[in-house]
Motif scaffolding. Structure first.
Motif, PDB file in Angstrom:
ATOM      1  N   TYR A 159       0.602  -1.306   0.019  1.00  6.49           N
ATOM      2  CA  TYR A 159       0.052   0.038   0.137  1.00  6.49           C
ATOM      3  C   TYR A 159       0.876   1.318   0.118  1.00  6.49           C
ATOM      4  O   TYR A 159       1.884   1.240   0.276  1.00  6.49           O
ATOM      5  N   CYS A 162      -4.487  -6.123   6.304  1.00  6.96           N
ATOM      6  CA  CYS A 162      -5.590  -5.981   5.344  1.00  6.96           C
ATOM      7  C   CYS A 162      -5.752  -4.293   5.386  1.00  6.96           C
ATOM      8  O   CYS A 162      -5.046  -3.387   6.187  1.00  6.96           O
ATOM      9  N   VAL A 163      -6.595  -3.846   4.222  1.00  7.92           N
ATOM     10  CA  VAL A 163      -6.726  -2.411   3.967  1.00  7.92           C
ATOM     11  C   VAL A 163      -7.067  -1.465   5.319  1.00  7.92           C
ATOM     12  O   VAL A 163      -7.015  -0.544   5.490  1.00  7.92           O
ATOM     13  N   ASP A 164      -8.195  -2.390   6.163  1.00  7.67           N
ATOM     14  CA  ASP A 164      -8.447  -1.832   7.253  1.00  7.67           C
ATOM     15  C   ASP A 164      -7.516  -1.395   8.191  1.00  7.67           C
ATOM     16  O   ASP A 164      -7.576  -0.280   8.929  1.00  7.67           O
ATOM     17  N   TRP A 196      -3.502   4.240  -1.588  1.00 12.09           N
ATOM     18  CA  TRP A 196      -3.067   3.335  -2.861  1.00 12.09           C
ATOM     19  C   TRP A 196      -2.735   1.844  -2.663  1.00 12.09           C
ATOM     20  O   TRP A 196      -2.155   1.701  -1.574  1.00 12.09           O
ATOM     21  N   VAL A 197      -3.053   0.778  -3.489  1.00 14.95           N
ATOM     22  CA  VAL A 197      -2.476  -0.237  -3.495  1.00 14.95           C
ATOM     23  C   VAL A 197      -1.623  -0.198  -4.873  1.00 14.95           C
ATOM     24  O   VAL A 197      -1.935   0.191  -6.043  1.00 14.95           O
ATOM     25  N   TYR A 215       0.390  -2.271  -7.825  1.00 12.19           N
ATOM     26  CA  TYR A 215       0.213  -3.414  -8.587  1.00 12.19           C
ATOM     27  C   TYR A 215       1.336  -3.565  -9.792  1.00 12.19           C
ATOM     28  O   TYR A 215       1.760  -2.395 -10.270  1.00 12.19           O
ATOM     29  N   CYS A 269      -3.391   1.812  -7.764  1.00  8.63           N
ATOM     30  CA  CYS A 269      -4.943   1.914  -7.790  1.00  8.63           C
ATOM     31  C   CYS A 269      -5.571   2.415  -6.528  1.00  8.63           C
ATOM     32  O   CYS A 269      -4.872   2.376  -5.638  1.00  8.63           O
ATOM     33  N   ARG A 270      -5.971   3.806  -6.758  1.00 13.68           N
ATOM     34  CA  ARG A 270      -6.531   4.558  -5.599  1.00 13.68           C
ATOM     35  C   ARG A 270      -7.727   3.867  -4.738  1.00 13.68           C
ATOM     36  O   ARG A 270      -8.753   3.446  -5.527  1.00 13.68           O
ATOM     37  N   LEU A 271      -7.500   3.496  -3.692  1.00 11.84           N
ATOM     38  CA  LEU A 271      -8.609   3.115  -2.882  1.00 11.84           C
ATOM     39  C   LEU A 271      -9.550   3.939  -1.796  1.00 11.84           C
ATOM     40  O   LEU A 271     -10.580   3.609  -1.545  1.00 11.84           O
ATOM     41  N   HIS A 272      -8.926   4.932  -1.567  1.00 13.01           N
ATOM     42  CA  HIS A 272      -9.502   5.770  -0.549  1.00 13.01           C
ATOM     43  C   HIS A 272      -8.922   7.311  -0.569  1.00 13.01           C
ATOM     44  O   HIS A 272      -7.662   7.410  -0.760  1.00 13.01           O
TER      45      HIS A 272
END
Length: 87
Positions: free
Chosen positions: A25, A46-48, A66-67, A69, A78-81
């Motif tokens: 991340y 995890c993302v949490d 972000w995560v 890849y 890839c933006r997650l939040h």
């Protein structure tokens, strides 16, 4: 964009050929001056956990999660939040 604009479809879970159970991340913190501080996070469960870490360390700054890849050309994100204030 609201949820009424989402495209939601059922999928066959077998379409995935591999899973990454230890993703990397990145957390970017942005202050009111538009300055950023980027942090790479490995070994998160995890993302949490990443969201919790970001909240504990944001110190009034805006956080974008972000995560990473991999692809043929290198590493992507890839933006997650969140959203970058630069647009």
């Amino acid at each position: 964009m609201g949820a009424e604009n989402y495209k939601v479809t059922l999928v066959d879970p077998r379409y995935v050929s591999t899973e990454d159970l230890t993703p990397v991340y990145r957390v970017d913190f942005w202050n009111e001056n538009g300055d950023s501080s980027e942090h790479r996070i490995e070994n998160a469960t995890c993302v949490d956990d990443v969201l919790e870490w970001a909240e504990a360390n944001r110190n009034g700054r805006q956080a974008v999660i972000w995560v990473e890849y991999s692809y043929e050309g290198g590493t992507g994100m890839c933006r997650l939040h969140g959203a970058e204030p630069t647009g």
